[in-house]
Motif scaffolding. Structure first.
Motif, mmCIF file in Angstrom:
data_model
loop_
_atom_site.group_PDB
_atom_site.id
_atom_site.type_symbol
_atom_site.label_atom_id
_atom_site.label_comp_id
_atom_site.label_asym_id
_atom_site.label_seq_id
_atom_site.Cartn_x
_atom_site.Cartn_y
_atom_site.Cartn_z
ATOM 1 N N GLU A 1 -4.202 5.658 -0.283
ATOM 2 C CA GLU A 1 -3.977 4.161 0.140
ATOM 3 C C GLU A 1 -3.966 4.149 1.927
ATOM 4 O O GLU A 1 -4.359 3.282 2.357
ATOM 5 N N THR B 1 -5.240 1.268 4.120
ATOM 6 C CA THR B 1 -4.375 0.838 5.081
ATOM 7 C C THR B 1 -4.828 0.572 6.211
ATOM 8 O O THR B 1 -4.467 -0.848 6.848
ATOM 9 N N GLU C 1 0.758 -1.176 -0.048
ATOM 10 C CA GLU C 1 0.077 -0.157 0.029
ATOM 11 C C GLU C 1 0.712 1.400 0.073
ATOM 12 O O GLU C 1 0.347 2.212 -0.449
#
Length: 571
Positions: free
Chosen positions: A351, A355, A233
């Protein structure tokens, strides 16, 4: 996890809906006569009956409301659990036996141990049940119902998608793609055997996924999964951030690095806040989460494309040392620095909150044995640090022009990928149609999916970039050449005028020298020496003007060449 509660739905209805829709859902509440249009008759089987509608239809209306009516959306006031309770209660108006789902799950899973395994099994049972309903409806030529059941199956799958991706990313993404393909094939009324085959493949993959999620994980397994999450990620974000920082350093704009660091820090904080708000306060639905991710990606597309073009537009100027030492520092204005900071923010934020959710799912599925998660996180972070160092070191050794080229192409590729993935997220969230394009390849890591919507979106981006390059190195370049030629002609005219002036001064100086040569007057002789000195300096000036005139003539000839020939000469 918690079951749907019709009693809770009844209480919500009586306190919020009865005043318009009436006690029995006949649209005869106290305010009904004052409303235009009139409230919906919820007891109408066409609206809430199992034969003519799906629960998700009613859920969506309660969730977002109906434009230009008194029916407002309740997403901001009720949790997703409460929305589903209310949904199934109003369906009781036209169904004697309301078909309740096996469960309604908040978050990804139950806490741990047997409870977690049991909850996971129930979720997969629900997915398989909805999948089976979809296939049966399609066999009976009930396309709309089949499509809705397939979508409901996908939304239920999303409850376990995050933990599955943490363990088997390839399988998780394969299932997501397969659900999308199933919906698209149903909507275009594909042959029954093709739809059945897709459904069978999904069922087989779901069984494998269930086995994976119910397996116990040891320290090594958790370490590897945690390591892979942060590395996977964070890799894209670290590439973009490293490229931006190196760019600012090479262009002598270290004072603008603060914008990048600020964007990164805000992105990290916003990621945690978003994850908390979406799943602990708003309890946002999976479909809306997909849509949100898609919108964030499309915003990132616009910013990345802009920065990519901005960089490529400086490539020609980067050939000149004077530009690097002077104008480049001016080029990164406050506005440009803000844009670069925005790129850093979006790179992390896109991201980041996902995450956080992945790690949350990993902790939940790990149960009591979570020892490997933190070491895996730090190990992955260390690798990202090494990647940043290598990119920064390599970037500082690359010539400025080629660094601009590489960074521009990289940012454009990220925009291209985000365009495809963003549109795909909107499709999977039900906010955009999904029309299959059999000729288009499916390459998820490039954001390429076999649908017309994603293909057209990415082709528009390709055309825009090609147009930007043509404008920069074609139209704009020729325009600059024309302007330079005009300036060169004007300078030549000025030099000619200076040349004539020098000749005129020199001529008069020589006449004065001849006139004063034979005189014995001391002062006049001294004046003669001064005139000689003037004549000498004038000749020096003349030589310099002549030198620059020749240089300008050479430059004029060079500018008269085609652009391709000039590029070859520069290299």
């Amino acid at each position: 996890s918690a079951p749907v509660s019709l009693e809770n739905g009844r209480l919500l209805y009586m306190s919020n809906c009865k005043i318009c829709h009436g006690i029995e859902g006949r649209g005869d509440g106290l305010l009904a006569s004052q409303l235009d249009p009139k409230p919906a008759v919820l007891a109408d089987p066409q609206l809430t009956g199992d034969k003519f509608s799906k629960p998700f239809d009613n859920f969506q209306i309660i969730n977002v409301g109906i434009a230009n009516t008194a029916m407002v959306g309740w997403a901001d006031q009720l949790s997703e659990k409460e929305l589903w309770d209310l949904t199934y209660f109003i369906r009781a108006f036209s169904n004697e036996n309301v078909k309740l789902p096996l469960l309604f799950a908040q978050g990804s899973t139950a806490d741990s141990g047997k409870s977690r395994e049991s909850s996971t099994q129930i979720i997969f049972q629900e997915i398989l049940l909805l999948l089976d309903q979809s296939l049966k409806a399609y066999r009976d030529d009930r396309t709309r119902e089949a499509s809705e059941s397939a979508f409901d199956a996908y939304l239920t799958y999303e409850l376990v998608e995050s933990p599955l991706i943490t363990k088997r990313r390839d399988l998780g993404l394969k299932l997501e793609s397969s659900f999308g393909r199933l919906q698209a094939e149903i909507k275009r009324k594909a042959p029954l055997d093709l739809v059945d085959k897709i459904g069978q493949n999904i069922a087989a993959d779901l069984k494998e996924a269930q086995q994976i999620l119910t397996q116990k994980i040891g320290f090594t397994g958790l370490f590897i999964q945690s390591f892979s999450i942060i590395l996977r990620e964070g890799f894209e974000a670290i590439l973009i951030i490293a490229a931006l920082i190196t760019f600012l350093i090479k262009s002598r704009n270290r004072d603008k690095l603060k914008a990048i660091y600020t964007g990164v820090m805000i992105g990290i904080v916003a990621s945690f806040l978003t994850a908390y708000i979406l799943h602990s306060i708003l309890d946002i639905s999976m479909a809306n989460q997909e849509i949100m991710e898609g919108v964030i990606m499309l915003v990132a597309v616009a910013v990345l494309f802009y920065v990519s073009y901005w960089l490529v537009s400086k490539i020609e100027a980067a050939k000149w040392q004077s530009y690097i030492t002077g104008k480049m520092q001016q080029a990164v204005s406050t506005g440009s620095a803000f844009t670069l900071g925005l790129v850093a923010f979006l790179s992390v934020y896109r991201e980041g909150f996902e995450t956080v959710l992945f790690y949350k799912a990993l902790y939940l599925y790990a149960g009591e044995t979570t020892a490997g998660i933190i070491p895996g996180f730090f190990a992955g972070s260390a690798v990202l640090g090494v990647v940043y160092f290598l990119i920064n070191s390599l970037g500082m050794r690359i010539p400025v022009k080629w660094f601009f080229v590489i960074t521009s192409v990289f940012l454009y590729f990220m925009a291209f990928m985000f365009m495809g993935k963003g549109l795909h997220e909107l499709q999977m969230g039900g906010a955009m149609s999904m029309t299959l394009a059999d000729f288009a390849p499916e390459i998820p890591w490039m954001g390429m999916y076999p649908t017309w919507e994603t293909f057209i979106g990415q082709m528009i981006l390709v055309a825009a970039y090609a147009g930007a390059l043509f404008y920069t190195f074609g139209i704009k370049q020729e325009r600059a050449v024309h302007e330079l030629k005009s300036e060169a002609t004007q300078i030549q005219n000025n030099i000619t005028a200076v040349h004539d002036l020098v000749e005129h001064i020199s001529h008069h100086a020589k006449r004065c020298e001849i006139f004063l040569k034979d005189t014995r007057d001391h002062d006049l002789k001294e004046l003669s020496e001064h005139l000689k000195e003037i004549d000498s300096k004038v000749h020096e000036l003349f030589d310099q003007v002549l030198y620059f005139e020749n240089r300008l003539s050479d430059e004029y000839d060079r500018l008269s060449q085609p652009i391709g020939a000039r590029e070859k000469e520069l290299h």
